[in-house]
Design an enzyme around this catalytic site. Sequence first.
Site, mmCIF file in Angstrom:
data_model
loop_
_atom_site.group_PDB
_atom_site.id
_atom_site.type_symbol
_atom_site.label_atom_id
_atom_site.label_comp_id
_atom_site.label_asym_id
_atom_site.label_seq_id
_atom_site.Cartn_x
_atom_site.Cartn_y
_atom_site.Cartn_z
ATOM 1 N N HIS A 27 0.830 -1.164 -0.008
ATOM 2 C CA HIS A 27 0.133 0.209 0.091
ATOM 3 C C HIS A 27 1.039 1.314 -0.006
ATOM 4 O O HIS A 27 0.641 2.110 -0.779
ATOM 5 C CB HIS A 27 -0.872 0.024 1.226
ATOM 6 N N GLN A 44 -17.607 -7.119 -1.805
ATOM 7 C CA GLN A 44 -16.710 -7.988 -2.486
ATOM 8 C C GLN A 44 -16.184 -9.040 -1.963
ATOM 9 O O GLN A 44 -15.375 -10.002 -2.463
ATOM 10 C CB GLN A 44 -15.309 -6.921 -3.309
#
Length: 292
Positions: A48, A72
């Site tokens: 990230h 999701q």
Amino acid sequence: MSDVTSTAVHSPRVVTHCSDINQLVRNAHAAGKTIGLVPTMGALHAGHLSLVQASKRECEITVVSIFLNPTQFSSREDLDQYPRSYSADLELLANHGVDYVFAPEREEMYPAEFSTLVSPPDVAKTLEGRCRPKHFRGVATIVLKLVQVIPANTAYVGQKDYQQTLVIRHMVRDLNVPIRIVTCPTIRDDDGLAVSSRNTHLTAGERQQALALSRSLHMASDLIEQGQRDAAAVIAKMRQVLADAGVSRIDYIALVHPQTLAEIRHVNEPTLAAVAAHIGTTRLIDNELIGR
Ligand code: AMP
């Protein structure tokens, strides 16, 4: 001695409402600033942070979203077990000079009356799409919502989730979303394991087993560079690498075209090697672009 940590870092402004972050981003645009968006589900790691660094290099304002997107996930259990480390995340983002963190509650993104979902593009149908039905519908929906709320110039995504980068690219193209998508390379630990939030679930032994994923991809790359053109032969060797490490629950091992994700039988062009397997109770994915 003064407290260095509290003065050396600049804490990002944390925003939880769509209307507030939207106003801040519009203000930044009005002031002529460029804006980079890094969408994440939290439990932040070096992968990230590499996206944050790319945004910081290219954009004047960097916004990181932290939202564990329920649409999701196919099972409640997977969602509940997903690692969370919100305070540590904020500290990391402060150390990396992020300007805004958008961290909405679930109800802010999916209020009770919510009912619209984005039908993902065709590239969602294979690989992950086959193993995780509705996964990319959830991804496409949340990414579209995020880029509506945060109309950034550029969004930064990771090659680690290669198919996801294609789903996002095709969605913004097909739906005329005015945003540039930049894909950043996969960050790996020194031993080759692709960094992932889910790696925290691995025991020491499972972590050793998990190394077989990147090893199998290297093996594919080596074989192809040495002239092997038969995809089935390459895949058989990859399967052997996984089997030797005791990895038996394999969702897929695939050699596909990097743009269409169509299966490749005879390798004579750039190829994406992709693998998904279960190590204990943890499902891991990895991929490598070969011939580029
Ligand atoms: P996630 O929080 O898992 O939804 O990931 C947020 C973003 O970070 C996605 O664009 C991922 O592809 C990216 N990402 C996750 N792991 C890595 C990694 N090891 N290297 C580079 N990017 C990554």
